[in-house]
Scaffold this active site. Structure first.
Site: not given
Ligand code: SAJ
Length: 420
Positions: A215, A269
């Protein structure tokens, strides 16, 4: 072997616990949802989600209409206990397991032989074993893992980390594959019986510490990949190149898949979990640590860009578009956009107009600043000298291009690139 699971007690009705409780209830399981917050308990019993997530209202309504989900302040006896409480970090970024300890203490008196306790909270390696030992100390009358020689156990314990993406939770909860880390194989089988009730994805059995690290690795992988994109955005800014164009073209290679740069990495996360790996192996994690630092530094870079452009105006008006931690959610926890507005607000040099179609008003911490106000998106753009696109909300795609072209635009999101 099949284990009958008729009642489940879900401890923690947050972003993960509530959708999971409602999903189980919608499949006919008797669910007791537990939360320490009386307002949450009241809202859930009224069938109302207290945060917005697509389709959660429908799911919760179904669960409460069927009278299968009931919320309470204390756990009650059940076949399975699912712990989904927060695991934040302390000021020194070491993991804080207080909420798991409190959940264990609350659950222990309700346990009986034949139960399974599943930890869903994202946790440092070793936490599931720590949970089992705590339960064993509190209930010396029952046999817990890891004492294999005590098989058959009375209470089985497993770690099954959640994996759902906020904004797509209700679907991903059912469709995503899950990792089950059993403290013994029988523990994994007992836990699997709970997920088999609703899961369409596959279940992969492993041991608890492996599941814990898997995880953390998933989120650290994403953090490192985003840090790479954010570093590229700085390089491209210096070279006068369009980073989205560079990434789009590089990603045409069959073995390259770079994520998108942005205002930084927010949420509860990805900006947190990598620190659990760093805390466990400080000497072995220069890459993961640097990625965290690169992402954490991005808001400061955007503020510097805004400031540099604002210097041209006598009394600059800056429209900050987006305040949430990512597109199309209403969650501002650890939001880089919020950090940017906070810095501008504190300095007081510009008038800041904040627009976010997913929020109703400014968060309380910003409301006190006289130079910051909350605005409709188009009004903010029309009144601004500088438009800072901070979050790629879909609504922002509707901003007329000619309105943007008349202003200085700082685009942290790539929205103006994809528009073109
Ligand atoms: N972000 C970027 N560039 C990207 C993708 C995301 O800058 O290409 C940023 C987003 O804007 C945000 C942050 O990253 O600020 C996180 O966003 P996210 O959509 O990547 O993830 P979370 O935090 O909403 O959810 C993540 C997910 N993990 C993964 O995709 C590996 C989700 O599946 C998990 O369940 C969750 O963390 C968790 O609870 O751990």
């Amino acid at each position: 072997m099949e284990y009958a699971v008729k009642t489940v007690c879900v401890v923690g009705l947050g972003y993960i616990g509530l959708p999971t409780a409602a999903t189980l209830a919608s499949r006919g399981v008797e669910v007791i949802g537990v939360d320490v917050n009386p307002q949450v308990v009241e809202a859930v019993n009224a069938g109302q989600p207290y945060f917005s997530e697509p389709d959660l209202d429908m799911l919760l309504r179904a669960a409460t209409t069927l009278r299968k989900l009931r919320a309470a302040l204390q756990p009650e006896p059940a076949d399975a206990f699912l712990i989904a409480v927060p695991t934040p970090f302390n000021e020194d970024r070491s993991p804080n397991l207080d909420f798991i300890d409190m959940a264990a203490d609350a659950v222990a008196p309700c346990l009986a032989s034949g139960n399974v306790v599943i930890l869903e909270s994202t946790s440092p390696v070793g936490t599931t074993e720590r949970l089992a030992s705590r339960l064993a100390r509190l209930r010396p009358d029952l046999r817990f893992p890891p004492e294999r020689h005590l098989e058959p156990l009375d209470v089985h314990v497993a770690h099954c980390p959640e994996r759902v993406l906020p904004g797509r939770m209700v679907r991903e909860l059912i469709e995503n594959d899950r990792i089950i880390g059993g403290m013994t194989e029988a523990c994994a089988e007992h836990a699997a019986a709970v997920y088999s009730i609703f899961l369409q994805g596959k279940l992969f059995h492993t041991d608890a510490p492996t599941a814990e690290l898997v995880k953390l690795v998933e989120n650290a992988y994403r953090d490192v990949n985003i840090a790479f994109a954010n570093e590229l955005s700085l390089i491209c800014a210096d070279l006068g190149l369009n980073v989205w164009n560079v990434i789009e073209l590089a990603n045409r290679h069959p073995r390259v898949s770079i994520l998108q740069p942005g205002a930084g990495v927010g949420g509860h996360c990805i900006a947190v979990d990598p620190w659990f790996i760093i805390a466990a192996a400080p000497e072995r994690t220069p890459l993961i640590r640097t990625a965290r630092e690169v992402n954490d530094a991005k808001p400061k870079f955007i503020v510097a860009q805004i400031r540099e452009r604002a210097g041209r105006f006598k009394r600059p008006v800056v429209a900050c578009l987006g305040l949430t931690y990512k597109p199309d959610v209403d969650d501002t926890r650890e939001s880089p956009a919020l950090a940017i507005v906070r810095q501008l607000a504190g300095a007081g040099k510009e008038r800041v107009l904040v627009a976010d179609p997913n929020l109703r008003a400014l968060p309380r911490e910003l409301a006190a600043f006289p130079n910051v106000s909350f605005c409709d998106t188009f009004e903010a753009v029309r009144s601004a000298d500088i438009v800072a696109l901070l979050v790629a909300h879909s609504r922002f795609r509707k901003i007329p291009r000619e309105e943007l072209m008349r202003r200085v635009v700082i685009d942290a999101t790539g929205l103006t690139h994809t528009q073109g």
